[in-house]
Write a protein that holds these residues in place. Structure first.
Motif, PDB file in Angstrom:
ATOM      1  N   SER A  86     -60.911   3.698   0.215  1.00 10.78           N
ATOM      2  CA  SER A  86     -59.617   3.094   0.477  1.00 10.78           C
ATOM      3  C   SER A  86     -59.117   3.457   1.869  1.00 10.78           C
ATOM      4  O   SER A  86     -58.706   2.598   2.652  1.00 10.78           O
ATOM      5  CB  SER A  86     -58.631   3.550  -0.596  1.00 10.78           C
ATOM      6  OG  SER A  86     -57.344   3.129  -0.281  1.00 10.78           O
TER       7      SER A  86
ATOM      8  N   GLU B  54     -59.279   0.705   5.049  1.00  6.75           N
ATOM      9  CA  GLU B  54     -57.975   0.246   5.535  1.00  6.75           C
ATOM     10  C   GLU B  54     -57.902   0.346   7.057  1.00  6.75           C
ATOM     11  O   GLU B  54     -57.431  -0.567   7.741  1.00  6.75           O
ATOM     12  CB  GLU B  54     -56.853   1.062   4.891  1.00  6.75           C
ATOM     13  CG  GLU B  54     -55.484   0.536   5.296  1.00  6.75           C
ATOM     14  CD  GLU B  54     -54.336   1.142   4.511  1.00  6.75           C
ATOM     15  OE1 GLU B  54     -54.593   1.740   3.441  1.00  6.75           O
ATOM     16  OE2 GLU B  54     -53.192   1.011   4.967  1.00  6.75           O
TER      17      GLU B  54
ATOM     18  N   LYS C  21     -57.553  -2.937   9.375  1.00  7.79           N
ATOM     19  CA  LYS C  21     -56.350  -3.132  10.191  1.00  7.79           C
ATOM     20  C   LYS C  21     -56.648  -3.033  11.679  1.00  7.79           C
ATOM     21  O   LYS C  21     -55.984  -3.665  12.490  1.00  7.79           O
ATOM     22  CB  LYS C  21     -55.279  -2.116   9.801  1.00  7.79           C
ATOM     23  CG  LYS C  21     -54.630  -2.462   8.455  1.00  7.79           C
ATOM     24  CD  LYS C  21     -53.388  -1.652   8.236  1.00  7.79           C
ATOM     25  CE  LYS C  21     -52.686  -2.066   6.951  1.00  7.79           C
ATOM     26  NZ  LYS C  21     -51.861  -0.996   6.417  1.00  7.79           N
TER      27      LYS C  21
ATOM     28  N   GLY D 295     -60.099  -4.330   0.726  1.00  3.41           N
ATOM     29  CA  GLY D 295     -58.774  -3.959   0.236  1.00  3.41           C
ATOM     30  C   GLY D 295     -57.812  -5.118   0.145  1.00  3.41           C
ATOM     31  O   GLY D 295     -56.883  -5.111  -0.656  1.00  3.41           O
TER      32      GLY D 295
END
Lengths: 233, 719, 85
Positions: free
Chosen positions: B266, B270, B274, B360
């Motif tokens: 996770s 992420e 991003k 995600g």
């Protein structure tokens, strides 16, 4: 006055002590790492701060008492320098045998954090010269192990030598057992060594040193130490 | 391996096949199972969360990062968030609550902020049951055990009791931190060619698939779920905090993520998604605590007290030195790449190869059917005329003060260190908590926090209850003089697959959003906890709200419980209110029924503006915004804590019980010294204002109501 | 040669054992009327490399005196066994 605050892994009141003393003295306060071999030269007062050194694992204060800096603290005390252990710092001082006794879990078996009234028992120590005899002051407590314990006979000797400096008391100054928040024997909140230059104190004077936060009786401790040092001791 | 084993639906599995153009291997499938669980993906609630207003003057960082951030001026910001740890606390109360506190602290740390205050929303079952007492003892001890050791003060909280929580206690942990805005950490700043580093504890099998666990209903026998429980180490967390803050201060890291739910996968995916970079991770290099862990276990482990760092290779040596000072493991186990692929290797083989943004972000939204509850009309039906008014209103008040929902919670808050860091101006026990925030060499500011929940009102009137919950925090802050900055929330609900539950949730969120828009206060972060039910029992709809407000100095702070002899007492706001879902109705008649006053944006704006002016101009001595138990309970608390009684003689415009115990709407109790009366009256001119009487003596005496001594009140309150 | 040492640390008799007291009361409330006393202590497991059991015991004793046990309030006993490879 020159103050050094020792930082152990898990200390969490170290910065509070640094701020309170820097604000009181107007001088920078040294922070000393637990692994350091020596204290800064010209240190007048060493503070062992509150917190959970080494997570309070095994026994509170046990592992911190055996860290490298404690040799220097011991030497400082031996040479007559001032040492103040607050909360976990008190526990460390007993584990280091710089003070007698030990701190057991509170009678409530819980952590207790609240304002507490204390009676000062001696005003002739380096830490209490600015107090009035038998003055009742308010410092907060925040601990899980604050029940001071010594076997009965040794406790009597401690009392006879006048080593008890602070007791938990009612606001009127009575030291009946009900006034103790943690079941400490004879309401003991703070003691000194025989020589009087090492003080262990469960309540937190550094949390009672800022009018914005409501309490300021802690300033009396710093005033006492400053007066002692200025007095040329 | 079948996709259903890991909790994926057929539609989700088809989406994965379509996107990848191939069948995922077992490791990949397990990663999707967790990453696309409700807990990680918000797949049931994303459309609802879009209802919240998220923009405002003070917002620096809105929802989407580890925590929201609002501006405190002089280059400083306040990061804050509340998060649930409900299921773990139900299974293992001490560790569940402790790791909840640890997790939210790392969320704040991950923003680059020093954690400065915690609060906790606790929801317990029937207080008389041994089960409740054991859970409560464990949860309170766990919060204290962790928070006290880690050195973050617990400055307030909210405790609710209702039998609906007997099998499903709720633990909502809030934390706030202070960040220098120029040092704020973001997850979209990683470039390729950087090292991916694990800092902190070794990885074990703790909490394997805990995130997925949080997304299913509790089995009847919770002991079967035990191996998933994580163990917290506050000592390690304290070292992690100091180490990360030192790394940030020395500007040695490019980005940072905490490892909470779904661990390595996770946090790392992420950052990759991003920042728009690829990532290659070598799971063989992850320091392990247990032997024989499979790649998916390593990737999903929820071992506590770990952070993921993105480090420029040139600075790695210095990072290792800082980590060594704090005695923390620090291991490079991967790097960011320019190829846009998220790759995991283990045993020399590639075990995962996925597009990072797909891991995600792409769980398909589930639109659950929604239906107004069949018994809604019944829940809202309340004919006050059919209730025979109690003869002894004094006994009613005493019984309300004995209600564990309204009584003193000091025995809980005293188990928490509320003062460490020496910035707690007002600790637990009041309507708001106030913290000093130091801003380097600039003047300090003060931040007030208000935490609220009223699940009973959300049950009988979800939209009204949602609005009332948000509005209450804004009223409390305004009454004490604080300028609201923003709020965070935790939405605790049963299974959304029940159309009536989904309807209630949507209505609650709509009501919360209405209040937030009406009072121009944005949401900056939040969390959703669903499936809080057992086969026998669902929890009440329980949105919990924490709002932060700014006080530029303490001169404009209006405290409570400061009555003095001769002060005039006023009720500001509508004298007429409602009994719907009030504590009075529940406690006295055993009824959980009735509508509540509808949210009125105009009236709320008017009230909060006047309240802030009252504080700022120091037109009153003491004030308390009304909440549970209505006017009577507010009077009792003010009298007890001030140590002074009052004589009240009011032309009660409705039934005395409605006037005294009704709840809802913007209202506050003020004590005004005679000299301030003209100013106070001028501030409230044109708004409903009722003069109640005078503070005096040691009896709280309300004509045509009740007469109780302070000793009697205290006796009931502390019971 | 590897040895496994189990060290049981208990409060000395006479030292107030408030945890023991609380556990005692709880067990009594659960209906264990036969219960006469409870003492709560802790167990430390050591894995040691030492040429002989005697040496291993001596090492363990040293560790107890140096850190593991507070002689003012606590006492301890060591049990030793050979640890398999």
């Amino acid at each position: 006055m020159n103050v050094s605050v020792v930082v152990f892994p898990g200390s969490n009141c170290d910065q509070d002590a640094v701020r309170a003393l820097a604000s009181f003295s107007g001088r920078p306060v040294a922070q000393v790492w637990h692994g350091d071999p020596a204290l800064p030269a010209a240190t007048d007062l060493v503070i062992l701060p509150g917190g959970f050194s080494y997570g309070d694992y095994l026994r509170t204060g046990a592992m911190a008492a055996r860290s490298p800096i404690m040799e220097a603290v011991r030497r400082h005390a031996y040479e007559g320098g001032l040492v103040l252990g607050i909360c976990n710092g008190f526990q460390i001082l007993t584990e280091a045998r710089l003070l007698p006794g030990t701190l057991l879990p509170n009678k409530t078996l819980t952590f207790v954090c609240k304002p507490c009234t204390l009676r000062v028992e001696r005003t002739d120590t380096p830490f209490t010269g600015a107090f009035r005899p038998n003055q009742v002051v308010q410092f907060p407590i925040a601990h899980h192990e604050g029940l001071f314990y010594l076997p009965e006979k040794e406790l009597d000797e401690l009392e006879q030598r006048g080593q008890v400096v602070f007791r938990y008391a009612s606001p009127e100054g009575s030291v009946a057992p009900e006034a103790s928040p943690n079941g400490s024997l004879r309401n003991i909140a703070g003691i000194v060594n025989e020589r009087g230059n090492v003080l262990g104190l469960m309540p937190h004077p550094e949390r009672a040193s800022d009018p914005v936060l409501g309490e300021r009786d802690g300033l009396l401790v710093w005033q006492s130490v400053a007066g002692w040092i200025e007095g040329g001791h | 391996m079948d996709f259903r084993t890991v909790g994926l639906t057929e539609n989700e599995y088809k989406t994965i096949l379509r996107e990848l153009g191939r069948t995922p291997n077992e490791t990949e499938l397990r990663l999707f199972g967790v990453m696309w669980s409700e807990h990680c993906s918000y797949k049931s609630t994303r459309p609802l969360l879009r209802l919240f207003p998220i923009e405002g003057r003070a917002v620096v960082q809105g929802p989407g990062e580890n925590a929201g951030v609002v501006d405190l001026g002089e280059g400083f910001g306040l990061a804050f968030k509340v998060e649930s740890h409900n299921h773990p606390s139900a299974v293992e109360p001490y560790q569940g609550a402790a790791t909840g506190v640890g997790g939210i602290i790392r969320d704040i740390l991950a923003m680059g902020a020093r954690p400065v205050a915690s609060m906790d929303g606790l929801f317990f079952g029937d207080p008389e049951l041994r089960k409740t007492k054991a859970l409560r003892q464990g949860i309170v001890a766990g919060i204290g055990g962790y928070g006290n050791a880690v050195g973050v003060p617990t400055v307030g909280g909210k405790t609710v009791y209702d039998e609906a929580y007997t099998e499903n206690p709720l633990v909502n942990a809030f934390c706030a931190g202070v960040v220098r805005l120029e040092d704020m950490v973001r997850s979209d700043t990683a470039q390729s060619g950087r090292l991916v580093v694990l800092l902190g504890a070794k990885t074990g099998r703790d909490g394997i698939a805990g995130a997925a666990f949080a997304s299913v209903e509790l089995a009847e026998d919770t002991s079967a779920s035990r191996p998933q429980v994580q163990i917290g180490d506050p000592f390690a967390e304290k070292l992690l905090i100091e180490c990360c803050l030192e790394l940030l201060e020395k500007r040695l890291i490019d980005s940072m993520q905490d490892m909470g739910a779904a661990g390595i996968i996770s946090s790392s995916s992420e950052i990759a998604a991003k920042s728009g970079v690829g990532m290659t991770l070598d799971l063989d290099r992850v320091p392990l605590r247990e032997k024989g862990m499979t790649p998916w276990e390593i990737a999903l482990s929820e071992s506590q007290e770990r952070m993921l760092l993105i480090v420029n290779p040139d600075r790695m040596e210095q990072v290792l030195q800082v980590a060594a000072k704090w005695a923390l493991d620090c291991t490079v186990f991967g790097e960011t790449t320019g190829d846009g692929r998220y790759v995991m290797k283990a045993g020399g083989a590639m075990v995962v190869d996925l597009p990072p943004a797909f891991i995600g972000g792409n769980a398909p939204i589930i639109h659950w059917p929604s239906r107004e509850p069949r018994d809604l009309e019944e829940r809202q039906r309340l004919e006050v005329e059919e209730l025979s008014p109690p003869k002894d209103l004094g006994a009613v008040l005493r019984s309300l003060l004995e209600d564990p929902n309204l009584g003193s919670k000091a025995w809980i808050s005293e188990q928490y260190d509320s003062m460490v860091q020496t910035n707690t101006v007002i600790g637990p026990g009041g309507p708001v908590s106030v913290l000093r925030v130091l801003r380097g060499d600039k003047s300090p500011v003060f931040v007030a926090f208000s935490m609220e929940a009223d699940p009973w009102k959300c049950r009988t009137d979800p939209r009204g209850g949602g609005a009332e919950t948000v509005a209450r925090t804004l009223r409390s802050l305004s009454v004490c003089g604080a300028e609201p900055l923003g709020w965070t929330n935790c939405l605790n609900f049963p299974s959304p697959q029940d159309p009536e539950v989904f309807w209630e949730m949507r209505e609650c969120v709509q009501g919360m959003a209405d209040a937030a828009r009406g009072l121009s206060c944005p949401v900056v972060s939040g969390n959703v906890s669903l499936y809080n039910e057992t086969p026998q029992k669902k929890i009440l709809p329980t949105p919990l709200v924490v709002t932060a407000g700014l006080l530029s100095d303490l001169d404009g702070f209006l405290p409570w419980s400061r009555w003095r002899e001769g002060d005039h007492l006023f009720l500001a706001g509508m004298p007429n209110t409602a009994l719907g879902a009030s504590r009075y109705l529940l406690r006295t008649f055993g009824l959980l029924q009735g509508k509540i006053l509808p949210f009125d944006a105009g009236a709320e704006q008017d009230f909060t503006a006047r309240a802030r002016r009252t504080a700022k101009e120091r037109a009153a001595r003491s004030a308390r915004s009304l909440a549970g138990g209505g006017l009577a309970v507010a009077l009792a608390k003010e009298a007890m804590e001030s140590g002074i009684g009052a004589r009240l003689d009011v032309q009660i415009p409705t039934r005395p019980d409605v006037f005294l115990f009704g709840e809802g709407g913007p209202r506050a109790l003020y004590a005004v010294p005679p000299a301030s009366l003209p100013l106070f009256r001028s501030i409230w001119r044109g708004s409903p204002l009722t003069e109640l009487g005078v503070a005096t003596g040691n009896i709280l005496d309300v004509k045509r109501g009740f007469s109780l001594s302070l000793a009697e009140l205290r006796d009931s309150w502390r019971r | 040669m590897r040895h496994r040492a189990e060290i049981v640390v208990t409060l000395k008799s006479g030292v107030l054992d408030i945890q023991g007291k609380a556990v005692f009361q709880s067990l009594q409330q659960l209906g264990y009327g036969e219960l006469e006393d409870v003492r709560v202590g802790k167990v430390v497991h050591l894995l040691l490399d030492a040429p002989t059991p005697e040496k291993a015991r001596e090492l363990a004793r040293g560790m107890c005196e140096d850190l593991l046990v507070n002689g003012l309030i606590e006492e301890y006993r060591i049990s030793l066994e050979a640890a398999e490879r």
